[in-house]
Design an enzyme around this catalytic site. Structure first.
Site, PDB file in Angstrom:
ATOM      1  NE  ARG A  75      46.292  35.804  47.584  1.00 31.91           N
ATOM      2  CZ  ARG A  75      47.288  35.074  48.112  1.00 31.91           C
ATOM      3  NH1 ARG A  75      47.142  34.520  49.272  1.00 31.91           N
ATOM      4  NH2 ARG A  75      48.429  34.918  47.460  1.00 31.91           N
ATOM      5  CB  THR A  76      43.075  35.766  41.302  1.00 23.93           C
ATOM      6  OG1 THR A  76      43.708  36.803  42.054  1.00 23.93           O
ATOM      7  CG2 THR A  76      42.120  36.367  40.301  1.00 23.93           C
ATOM      8  CE  LYS A 104      51.591  21.207  20.164  1.00 20.05           C
ATOM      9  NZ  LYS A 104      50.293  20.663  19.740  1.00 20.05           N
ATOM     10  NE  ARG A 125      46.661  36.759  38.270  1.00 20.62           N
ATOM     11  CZ  ARG A 125      46.867  36.875  39.585  1.00 20.62           C
ATOM     12  NH1 ARG A 125      47.872  36.251  40.156  1.00 20.62           N
ATOM     13  NH2 ARG A 125      46.074  37.623  40.314  1.00 20.62           N
ATOM     14  CG  HIS A 153      44.200  41.987  40.277  1.00 20.14           C
ATOM     15  ND1 HIS A 153      43.085  41.237  39.974  1.00 20.14           N
ATOM     16  CD2 HIS A 153      44.951  41.215  41.113  1.00 20.14           C
ATOM     17  CE1 HIS A 153      43.174  40.060  40.598  1.00 20.14           C
ATOM     18  NE2 HIS A 153      44.289  40.028  41.287  1.00 20.14           N
TER      19      HIS A 153
HETATM   20  N1   CP Z   1      45.650  39.047  45.319  1.00 22.29           N
HETATM   21  C1   CP Z   1      46.026  38.214  44.330  1.00 22.29           C
HETATM   22  O1   CP Z   1      45.886  38.503  43.141  1.00 22.29           O
HETATM   23  O2   CP Z   1      46.584  37.056  44.760  1.00 22.29           O
HETATM   24  P1   CP Z   1      47.035  35.869  43.801  1.00 22.29           P
HETATM   25  O3   CP Z   1      48.222  36.361  42.995  1.00 22.29           O
HETATM   26  O4   CP Z   1      47.401  34.733  44.727  1.00 22.29           O
HETATM   27  O5   CP Z   1      45.896  35.535  42.907  1.00 22.29           O
END
Ligand code: CP
Length: 330
Positions: A75-76, A104, A125, A153
């Site tokens: 999703r993100t 490396k 992320r 998040h």
């Molecule tokens: N909600 C969420 O962060 O989903 P993903 O891990 O699929 O990005």
């Protein structure tokens, strides 16, 4: 304890005559909910609502966004990509570090510093807590934390707030249950911190071993957020407007605790018999087994609409971070 009502958010930053919104996030990093003001949050929600209701302008024309995903995401990553493309921007990046020179021995800091000369904004992320902040310290361009370990998040919390506003027509005055892995769930940590800016009553449902970290409970107390601890869904379902389910991370704790939480925190349609008519169920997804698929057919399920809202909220965030003024067509 009411602080500011969302209805009053207003469009104080919009000049209604020329529809220009002065961005409160221009050039900022977005690393944690704690660092966002209520006004900034409200501006994101407001612009996201506009983007959901009309065609989006090309606010990222000639902008390149680096999507740096060192950890899996559906999703993100893909909603950020969709948002970038819909706003006329271009995407560079990766969905794992397998093909990077990090293999490396290059550091995260060096990688980000280089990328910040290629792109106008960097989305990170990473499985390690604090990685996005480290990236922001070395980046010449704004950084968005798209999830760092069990820490934060923030963009998920923004889309959660947007979804709550959408499905309940308000945020203040609601009772919300946070259910599942409250200890390691980064979406929970960001959402709980966002609650300090609103008049929300929280019900925290988890086994003792997975309760909300003390430092976040302390923040809730300091900000006058009412909250209580619970062991089962049955106790809270009749009392709440939002049931925010989360995935139980089996790998994080021992098997005895897992068996206990598994039994307590699986939501089945029969558990909803006592729910208020307006109850909506949210989940950041992915789900494993904590929401029975039969629940999807009930009018309470709202998690797929929630995931869809990620695009509009992330469009709003990118537009505000990269434009000093945002012109909204009315
Ligand atoms: N909600 C969420 O962060 O989903 P993903 O891990 O699929 O990005």
């Amino acid at each position: 304890m009411a602080r500011v009502h969302t209805e009053a958010c207003s469009l104080s930053t919009i000049n209604q005559n020329d529809s220009i919104m002065k961005s409160l996030l221009y050039g900022h990093d977005v690393l944690s909910m704690k660092e966002l003001s209520l006004a900034q949050i409200q501006q994101v929600l407001e612009l996201a609502a506009t983007f959901k209701s009309e065609d989006v302008p090309a606010l990222l024309k000639n902008k390149i966004i680096a999507h740096c995903f060192f950890e899996p995401s559906t999703r993100t990553r893909l909603s950020f990509e969709t948002a970038t493309l819909r706003l006329g921007g271009q995407v560079i990046g990766f969905s794992s570090d397998e093909s990077l020179s990090i293999k490396k021995g290059e550091t995260l800091q060096d990688t980000i510093q280089v990328l910040s000369h290629y792109a106008d904004l960097i989305i990170v992320r990473h499985p390690k807590e604090g990685a996005a902040r480290l990236a922001a310290e070395t980046s010449a361009k704004p950084v968005i934390n798209a999830g760092d370990g069990a820490n934060q998040h923030p963009t998920q919390a923004l889309l959660d707030l947007f979804t709550i506003q959408e499905c309940q027509n308000k945020i203040d005055g609601l009772a919300i249950a946070l259910v599942g892995d409250l200890k390691y769930g980064r979406t929970i940590h960001s959402f709980a911190q966002a609650c300090t800016l609103f008049d929300i009553r929280l019900f925290l449902v988890s086994p003792d071993s997975l309760t909300l970290p003390d430092f976040i409970c302390d923040e809730l107390k300091r900000n006058g957020v009412r909250f209580s601890f619970h062991q089962s869904l049955e106790e809270v379902v009749p009392k709440v407007d939002i049931l925010y389910m989360t995935r139980i991370q089996q790998e994080r704790f021992n098997d005895a605790d897992y068996q206990l939480i598994k039994k307590r925190c699986i939501l089945t349609p029969d558990l909803l018999a006592t729910a208020k008519p307006n109850l909506k169920i949210l989940h950041p997804l992915p789900r494993v087994n904590e929401i029975d698929a039969e629940v999807d057919k009930t009018p309470h399920a709202y998690y797929f609409q929630q995931a869809a809202n990620g695009v509009y909220v992330r469009e709003a965030l990118l537009a505000l971070m990269l434009n000093e003024n945002v012109q909204v067509l009315t």
